[in-house]
Design an enzyme around this catalytic site. Structure first.
Site, PDB file in Angstrom:
ATOM      1  N   GLU A  69       0.801  -1.220   0.000  1.00  0.00           N
ATOM      2  CA  GLU A  69       0.000   0.000   0.000  1.00  0.00           C
ATOM      3  C   GLU A  69       0.840   1.280   0.000  1.00  0.00           C
ATOM      4  O   GLU A  69       0.805   2.061   0.968  1.00  0.00           O
ATOM      5  CB  GLU A  69      -0.965   0.002   1.192  1.00  0.00           C
ATOM      6  CG  GLU A  69      -1.901  -1.193   1.184  1.00  0.00           C
ATOM      7  CD  GLU A  69      -3.007  -1.125   2.227  1.00  0.00           C
ATOM      8  OE1 GLU A  69      -3.014  -0.184   3.031  1.00  0.00           O
ATOM      9  OE2 GLU A  69      -3.869  -2.018   2.226  1.00  0.00           O
ATOM     10  N   GLU A  95      -4.884  -8.660   0.772  1.00  0.00           N
ATOM     11  CA  GLU A  95      -5.569  -8.359   2.039  1.00  0.00           C
ATOM     12  C   GLU A  95      -7.057  -8.167   1.801  1.00  0.00           C
ATOM     13  O   GLU A  95      -7.457  -7.519   0.823  1.00  0.00           O
ATOM     14  CB  GLU A  95      -5.057  -7.060   2.682  1.00  0.00           C
ATOM     15  CG  GLU A  95      -3.712  -7.173   3.315  1.00  0.00           C
ATOM     16  CD  GLU A  95      -3.261  -5.875   3.965  1.00  0.00           C
ATOM     17  OE1 GLU A  95      -4.114  -5.081   4.418  1.00  0.00           O
ATOM     18  OE2 GLU A  95      -2.034  -5.660   4.008  1.00  0.00           O
TER      19      GLU A  95
HETATM   20  C1  FCB Z   1      -4.257  -2.178   5.558  1.00  0.00           C
HETATM   21  C2  FCB Z   1      -2.850  -2.464   6.039  1.00  0.00           C
HETATM   22  C3  FCB Z   1      -2.774  -3.539   7.095  1.00  0.00           C
HETATM   23  C4  FCB Z   1      -3.912  -3.452   8.072  1.00  0.00           C
HETATM   24  C5  FCB Z   1      -5.240  -3.370   7.355  1.00  0.00           C
HETATM   25  C6  FCB Z   1      -6.433  -3.335   8.263  1.00  0.00           C
HETATM   26  O1  FCB Z   1      -4.326  -0.887   5.063  1.00  0.00           O
HETATM   27  O2  FCB Z   1      -2.043  -2.847   4.956  1.00  0.00           O
HETATM   28  O3  FCB Z   1      -1.519  -3.465   7.715  1.00  0.00           O
HETATM   29  O4  FCB Z   1      -3.717  -2.409   8.930  1.00  0.00           O
HETATM   30  O5  FCB Z   1      -5.247  -2.243   6.529  1.00  0.00           O
END
Ligand code: FCB
Length: 489
Positions: free
Chosen positions: A188, A391
């Site tokens: 990110e 994620e």
């Molecule tokens: C993302 C992050 C991760 C975690 C999630 C909830 O933005 O990459 O580390 O904090 O959110």
């Protein structure tokens, strides 16, 4: 049939299940600072997140990652948990300040040994590792060098940091390249650049829109340098990616003003990374929107875009929630933390609105159509490029009952809905190669500290006791069988 295929066939009846491709990666994700603790052990030095979390007022209740969930000492137990649950993949990140405490020079072997041992344990458990090189823990020395240091400082706002990252990537690839096939360079970069240097809600907590844009370019360049370093060190079978938190942006109304707001957020939220990485260019509208904030001609040097646009093998997609925007009006929270400074350079006037749908404990709306739309978009823009969902997950108000269980039915429903969206995308021809649930364990949720629980395994922070939640058992079964039920009822 292999033993694993046999097990899959036996556990999943033919009907009423959505079946995923046999080589689909089923995993969970974590990051170093959020779980490891042991911040001063084996030669590790502070990262920008150590400094930030120790700065009063920056993190909820003054929480820090000093102990986190003590994974640095409990990693064997954590891998055993994954194995027991039947997970086939695990995404972790390497802490740069464990490997290269000042952000330059030779590697600290004790730091690398931790990851060598972790990966060996994963492989022995039949779990495919996916290594993230950078999940936000920049060595503090590269942000503000201690007296006498040779680094320039300035963190991601300076070009040198991208060069340092390339060197760091070589060191990690040299140590783990014989056993890790899946890599993602950055996690990110939007958050690193715009929350770290724009709104300041993340480390290092700076608030300058021009500097944030510089950081974005240097993160892109770091990705390019990282890819080059990994290619040089790894076998041809390596799968390289970058993990982007793409924003699924929707207009509040069909008005031209709201469409323009979408365009602006898409430019500085998505295309600022997608275009250079996938097409080797910055889009003209982004350059125009931000021309008053940064001198792009001076920032982007000859050769940069070719380096950033070097081919990748997969795209990592992190998805939680969509955004609804308008060109004017009162803005509510954009779900990226409260600050007087905008994380959207050149689009500061855009107003954010509450998207429809139920809310998670983060107040993020639940909407799997956003994931599906992003998958379709990537497929349209780069047909054939596999996507890994690096994620996806939700925070819930989890607690252990007196019977010793955690009934997180909402999380099961969330994961089910999102996996169903993924399955539909796969059926429509989008090559989705894997899904990593955020997160394996409850952990240090950045500026929210330990107040938000994303884990499929509950952690009682004072005792560090791990308790798999109901979702862990449900997800484990999906992993073992390669299928999820069509319906939960
Ligand atoms: C993302 C992050 C991760 C975690 C999630 C909830 O933005 O990459 O580390 O904090 O959110």
């Amino acid at each position: 049939m292999t033993e694993v295929q046999d097990r899959k066939a036996a556990e999943a009846p033919a009907d009423d299940f959505l079946r995923f491709p046999p080589d689909f990666l089923w995993g969970t994700a974590t990051s170093a600072y959020q779980i490891e603790g042991a911040v001063a052990e084996d030669g590790r030095t502070p990262s920008i997140w150590d400094t930030f979390s120790h700065t009063p007022g920056k993190v909820n209740r003054g929480d820090t990652g000093d102990l986190a969930v003590d994974h640095y000492h409990r990693w064997r137990e954590d891998v055993a948990l994954m194995k027991d649950l039947g997970l086939s993949a695990y995404r972790f990140s390497v802490a740069w300040p464990r490997v290269q405490p000042t952000g330059r020079g030779p590697a600290v072997e004790r730091g690398l040994d931790f990851y060598r041992a972790l990966v060996d344990e994963l492989l022995a458990a039949g779990i495919t590792p996916l290594a993230t090189l950078y999940h936000w823990d920049l060595p503090q020395h590269l942000e503000t060098p201690s007296t006498g240091g040779s680094a320039a400082g300035g963190g991601w706002t300076v070009r040198e940091t991208a060069e340092r990252f390339g060197e760091y990537a070589s060191l990690v690839a040299g140590a783990l390249g014989d056993r890790v096939r899946h890599w993602t360079t950055l996690n990110e970069p939007w958050c690193s650049a715009f929350l770290g240097y724009g709104s300041g809600v993340h480390a290092p907590g700076r608030t300058d829109p021009g500097e944030a844009l510089k950081a974005a370019h240097h993160l892109n360049l770091a990705h390019g340098r990282g890819v080059a370093a990994l290619r040089a060190a790894l076998p041809g079978t390596a799968q390289l990616s970058v993990s982007l938190n793409l924003h699924q942006v929707r207009p509040l109304t069909d008005s031209p003003e709201d469409q323009e707001a979408v365009r602006r957020i898409d430019a500085v939220g998505n295309r600022i990374f997608l275009s250079p990485v996938l097409r080797g260019r910055y889009d003209a509208d982004l350059l125009q929107d931000t021309a008053h904030l940064v001198d792009w001609e001076q920032l982007v040097r000859p050769g940069d875009l070719a380096a950033i646009g070097a081919p990748i093998d997969q795209l990592g997609l992190n998805y939680y929630s969509p955004a609804v925007v308008s060109g004017s009006g009162a803005s509510r929270d954009d779900c990226h933390g409260r600050s007087d400074h905008s994380p959207w350079p050149g689009a500061e006037h855009v107003a954010f609105h509450q998207p429809p749908g139920e809310l998670t404990a983060m107040n993020w709306s639940i909407d799997p159509t956003g994931l599906r739309d992003l998958l379709d978009r990537i497929h349209l823009e780069r047909p054939g490029l596999p996507v890994v969902i690096t994620e996806n997950g939700m925070a819930c108000e989890d607690y252990v009952t007196p019977e010793g269980v955690v009934n997180d039915r909402e999380r099961i429903a969330f994961v089910h809905q999102h996996l169903t969206a993924v399955h539909r995308a796969i059926e429509a021809g989008v090559p989705v190669a894997g899904y990593f649930l955020w997160s394996l364990l409850d952990n240090f949720e950045w500026a929210y500290g330990y107040a938000k629980r994303f884990g499929m395994v509950h952690v009682d922070f004072p005792t560090q006791r791990r308790t798999p939640k109901a979702s862990a058992h449900w997800y484990g079964r999906a992993c073992r069988t390669g299928a999820v039920p069509r319906s939960l009822s």
